[in-house]
Motif scaffolding. Structure first.
Motif, PDB file in Angstrom:
ATOM      1  N   ARG A 148     -48.637  52.608 -70.754  1.00 39.24           N
ATOM      2  CA  ARG A 148     -49.215  52.754 -69.420  1.00 39.24           C
ATOM      3  C   ARG A 148     -48.293  52.046 -68.427  1.00 39.24           C
ATOM      4  N   VAL A 149     -47.831  52.739 -67.396  1.00 35.88           N
ATOM      5  CA  VAL A 149     -46.922  52.171 -66.409  1.00 35.88           C
ATOM      6  C   VAL A 149     -47.609  52.149 -65.047  1.00 35.88           C
ATOM      7  N   LEU A 150     -47.759  50.951 -64.499  1.00 38.21           N
ATOM      8  CA  LEU A 150     -48.292  50.762 -63.155  1.00 38.21           C
ATOM      9  C   LEU A 150     -47.192  50.175 -62.287  1.00 38.21           C
ATOM     10  N   ASN A 151     -47.490  49.934 -61.010  1.00 35.33           N
ATOM     11  CA  ASN A 151     -46.415  49.612 -60.079  1.00 35.33           C
ATOM     12  C   ASN A 151     -46.864  48.643 -58.992  1.00 35.33           C
ATOM     13  N   TRP A 152     -46.017  47.629 -58.766  1.00 34.61           N
ATOM     14  CA  TRP A 152     -46.032  46.865 -57.523  1.00 34.61           C
ATOM     15  C   TRP A 152     -44.943  47.491 -56.658  1.00 34.61           C
ATOM     16  N   LEU A 153     -45.319  48.253 -55.664  1.00 31.86           N
ATOM     17  CA  LEU A 153     -44.350  48.949 -54.813  1.00 31.86           C
ATOM     18  C   LEU A 153     -43.630  47.931 -53.936  1.00 31.86           C
ATOM     19  N   ASN A 154     -42.302  47.983 -53.920  1.00 27.84           N
ATOM     20  CA  ASN A 154     -41.542  47.066 -53.076  1.00 27.84           C
ATOM     21  C   ASN A 154     -41.808  47.382 -51.608  1.00 27.84           C
ATOM     22  N   VAL A 155     -42.061  46.352 -50.811  1.00 25.61           N
ATOM     23  CA  VAL A 155     -42.274  46.572 -49.377  1.00 25.61           C
ATOM     24  C   VAL A 155     -41.009  47.122 -48.723  1.00 25.61           C
ATOM     25  N   SER A 156     -39.840  46.834 -49.318  1.00 22.43           N
ATOM     26  CA  SER A 156     -38.603  47.451 -48.849  1.00 22.43           C
ATOM     27  C   SER A 156     -38.571  48.908 -49.291  1.00 22.43           C
ATOM     28  N   ARG A 157     -38.190  49.779 -48.411  1.00 23.99           N
ATOM     29  CA  ARG A 157     -38.134  51.199 -48.745  1.00 23.99           C
ATOM     30  C   ARG A 157     -37.139  51.475 -49.875  1.00 23.99           C
ATOM     31  N   HIS A 158     -36.138  50.606 -50.026  1.00 25.45           N
ATOM     32  CA  HIS A 158     -35.082  50.822 -51.016  1.00 25.45           C
ATOM     33  C   HIS A 158     -35.473  50.317 -52.403  1.00 25.45           C
ATOM     34  N   GLY A 159     -36.422  49.388 -52.492  1.00 25.47           N
ATOM     35  CA  GLY A 159     -36.621  48.693 -53.751  1.00 25.47           C
ATOM     36  C   GLY A 159     -35.328  48.028 -54.161  1.00 25.47           C
ATOM     37  N   LEU A 160     -34.992  48.111 -55.453  1.00 25.22           N
ATOM     38  CA  LEU A 160     -33.744  47.523 -55.940  1.00 25.22           C
ATOM     39  C   LEU A 160     -32.682  48.586 -56.210  1.00 25.22           C
ATOM     40  N   VAL A 161     -32.901  49.783 -55.685  1.00 24.82           N
ATOM     41  CA  VAL A 161     -31.995  50.903 -55.964  1.00 24.82           C
ATOM     42  C   VAL A 161     -30.607  50.667 -55.387  1.00 24.82           C
ATOM     43  N   HIS A 162     -30.533  49.976 -54.232  1.00 26.52           N
ATOM     44  CA  HIS A 162     -29.238  49.741 -53.589  1.00 26.52           C
ATOM     45  C   HIS A 162     -28.764  48.302 -53.739  1.00 26.52           C
ATOM     46  N   HIS A 197     -29.728  43.928 -54.590  1.00 25.51           N
ATOM     47  CA  HIS A 197     -30.750  42.882 -54.637  1.00 25.51           C
ATOM     48  C   HIS A 197     -30.908  42.131 -53.320  1.00 25.51           C
ATOM     49  N   SER A 198     -30.460  42.719 -52.220  1.00 27.45           N
ATOM     50  CA  SER A 198     -30.677  42.139 -50.890  1.00 27.45           C
ATOM     51  C   SER A 198     -31.456  43.147 -50.053  1.00 27.45           C
ATOM     52  N   GLU A 199     -32.545  43.621 -50.632  1.00 32.13           N
ATOM     53  CA  GLU A 199     -33.246  44.779 -50.074  1.00 32.13           C
ATOM     54  C   GLU A 199     -33.956  44.530 -48.765  1.00 32.13           C
ATOM     55  N   LEU A 200     -34.032  43.269 -48.314  1.00 30.45           N
ATOM     56  CA  LEU A 200     -34.716  42.959 -47.059  1.00 30.45           C
ATOM     57  C   LEU A 200     -33.783  42.321 -46.035  1.00 30.45           C
ATOM     58  N   ALA A 201     -32.493  42.279 -46.345  1.00 24.97           N
ATOM     59  CA  ALA A 201     -31.551  41.597 -45.453  1.00 24.97           C
ATOM     60  C   ALA A 201     -31.278  42.390 -44.178  1.00 24.97           C
ATOM     61  N   GLY A 202     -31.621  43.667 -44.158  1.00 27.39           N
ATOM     62  CA  GLY A 202     -31.346  44.497 -42.993  1.00 27.39           C
ATOM     63  C   GLY A 202     -32.436  44.514 -41.949  1.00 27.39           C
ATOM     64  N   GLY A 203     -33.470  43.716 -42.142  1.00 28.26           N
ATOM     65  CA  GLY A 203     -34.542  43.653 -41.151  1.00 28.26           C
ATOM     66  C   GLY A 203     -35.389  44.910 -41.134  1.00 28.26           C
ATOM     67  N   ALA A 204     -35.749  45.348 -39.939  1.00 24.11           N
ATOM     68  CA  ALA A 204     -36.703  46.449 -39.772  1.00 24.11           C
ATOM     69  C   ALA A 204     -36.213  47.745 -40.398  1.00 24.11           C
ATOM     70  N   ARG A 236     -33.800  33.261 -50.480  1.00 21.18           N
ATOM     71  CA  ARG A 236     -32.646  33.286 -49.585  1.00 21.18           C
ATOM     72  C   ARG A 236     -31.726  34.471 -49.844  1.00 21.18           C
ATOM     73  N   SER A 237     -31.454  34.775 -51.098  1.00 23.74           N
ATOM     74  CA  SER A 237     -30.482  35.818 -51.420  1.00 23.74           C
ATOM     75  C   SER A 237     -30.973  37.217 -51.077  1.00 23.74           C
ATOM     76  N   VAL A 238     -32.266  37.366 -50.905  1.00 16.71           N
ATOM     77  CA  VAL A 238     -32.856  38.683 -50.651  1.00 16.71           C
ATOM     78  C   VAL A 238     -32.994  38.961 -49.160  1.00 16.71           C
ATOM     79  N   LEU A 239     -33.327  37.925 -48.390  1.00 18.07           N
ATOM     80  CA  LEU A 239     -33.876  38.108 -47.052  1.00 18.07           C
ATOM     81  C   LEU A 239     -32.864  38.178 -45.926  1.00 18.07           C
ATOM     82  N   GLY A 240     -31.680  37.604 -46.096  1.00 15.93           N
ATOM     83  CA  GLY A 240     -30.791  37.487 -44.952  1.00 15.93           C
ATOM     84  C   GLY A 240     -31.463  36.659 -43.871  1.00 15.93           C
ATOM     85  N   ASP A 241     -31.561  37.219 -42.675  1.00 12.89           N
ATOM     86  CA  ASP A 241     -32.212  36.521 -41.557  1.00 12.89           C
ATOM     87  C   ASP A 241     -33.632  37.020 -41.309  1.00 12.89           C
TER      88      ASP A 241
END
Length: 380
Positions: free
Chosen positions: A112-126, A128-135, A163-168
């Motif tokens: 059974r596979v369930l999911n915590w959907l990443n709030v970043s639209r990219h997830g980890l596909v691109h 591990h700094s998926e939130l560094a680009g802001g909006a 720190r490594s994920v968020l940028g500013d």
């Protein structure tokens, strides 16, 4: 007559805190009945003598999106092949990749596979700094739609606050995640690690049902801050109903921190692995190995099992359906051997801890279907 009978084992019921000899019957993918040894009959009988018959283990934090991310492992390799009946991917996938995740991961898996959907639209596909680009890293409309339309599979949002994920980006992604998930009555799972932001600031934004994963890491700025006592914000969060999850990972579980927390009265609510392709050979290995580390730290067996069964189901909003031996619930079961004998466990910092018991996966029953013994235990 029932379809399947598990006979001769010990029914390990973390919900009731009991361990007793008994039989368990399965019919039409559901637990049909439990009873005294020899009191039930079925068309197919599995002899589980010497094994614990536990509710199906739930791993709340895994990464099972191989091919699309650099971390992914196959769901079944960390699921039914290790005696685990449910895995929850924790943020590998965001809204952009959801159709691929559903088709490539969830649909073919025996687990059974369930999911915590990443709030970043990219997830980890691109990366591990998926939130560094802001909006521009967020697609709130698409995320909101998935929370509404895929509620059976998407059980909440994941946001990585280190720190490594968020940028500013600071605390803004967490505030967005809280607003989106809250509109659907869903929790947020928050990854914590190296500051900034400060753990105290993160905890202040969390409420009842939210999950802090990697809660027992040994990095600077953890549960104890720079002091000898747990942060006041940690106590306040616990009083609000925030749940602390192990989330072992390659660098996020410390025996030293866990011992300090237990001595202070802070205990894991759930135990997950953060399994991915870089830690399956160590230090994590499996959910049962991670549970064994809690046993080695002195936590009672029933509490340890509860961390990956009834409590994990509660976090997912699936209490009574998963993580239980109640008749009528899903027939997801983990067959485990409680092995007595000296064993050495290693945490994410390389520290060793000697234990006297270990949990070894033998087989799984998922939605009423028996998955044969793992190679490690076959024939034993």
């Amino acid at each position: 007559m029932y379809e399947l009978l598990l006979s001769g084992g010990l029914l390990a019921d973390p919900e009731r805190g009991t361990l007793r000899a008994g039989d368990l019957a399965v019919h039409d993918g559901r637990i049909a009945a439990t009873g005294a040894p020899g009191s039930l009959t079925a068309r197919e009988v599995l002899d589980v003598d010497g094994l614990l018959v536990a509710p199906g283990l739930i791993d709340l934090h895994t990464h099972v999106f191989p091919g699309r991310t650099g971390l992914g492992v196959t769901a079944d390799s960390v699921g039914v092949e290790q005696g685990v009946t449910t895995v929850v991917d924790a943020g590998s996938c965001g809204s952009d990749a959801w159709p691929h995740f559903r088709a490539e991961v969830s649909a073919p898996a025996r687990t059974r596979v369930l999911n915590w959907l990443n709030v970043s639209r990219h997830g980890l596909v691109h990366g591990h700094s998926e939130l560094a680009g802001g909006a521009r890293d967020l697609d709130t409309a698409a995320t909101d739609a998935l929370l509404r339309e895929e509620h059976s599979a998407v059980r909440g949002l994941k946001v990585r606050m280190s720190r490594s994920v968020l940028g500013d980006s600071g605390l803004a992604p967490l505030r967005t995640a809280k607003e989106l998930a809250g509109a659907h009555g869903l929790p947020v799972m928050v990854h914590v690690g190296n500051e900034p932001p400060a753990l105290a600031e993160v905890l202040d934004l969390l409420g009842e049902g939210d999950v802090v994963t990697h809660a027992f890491h040994g990095k600077p700025g953890g549960l104890f801050g720079a002091g000898s006592e747990p942060l006041p914000q940690a106590w306040a969060a616990l009083e609000r109903g925030v749940r602390l999850d192990v989330g072992h990972g390659s660098a996020s579980f410390s025996f030293r921190t866990a011992r300090r927390a237990l001595a202070a009265g802070i205990r894991p609510f759930t135990c997950s692995t953060d399994l991915h392709c870089r830690n399956t050979d160590g230090p994590v290995r499996s959910l049962t190995d991670t549970l064994g580390k809690l046993l080695a730290l002195g936590m009672p067996l029933m509490e340890v099992l509860a961390c990956a069964t009834v409590r994990a189901a509660e976090v997912l909003g699936l209490a009574g359906e998963l993580g239980t031996l109640r008749p009528g619930s899903a027939a997801d079961l983990s067959l485990l051997r409680l092995r007595e004998g000296a064993v050495t466990f290693t945490d994410a910092e390389g520290e060793r801890c000697e234990g006297s018991r270990s949990l070894v996966p033998y087989a799984a029953v998922r939605a009423g279907r028996h998955h044969p013994p793992t190679s490690r235990e076959a024939g034993v």
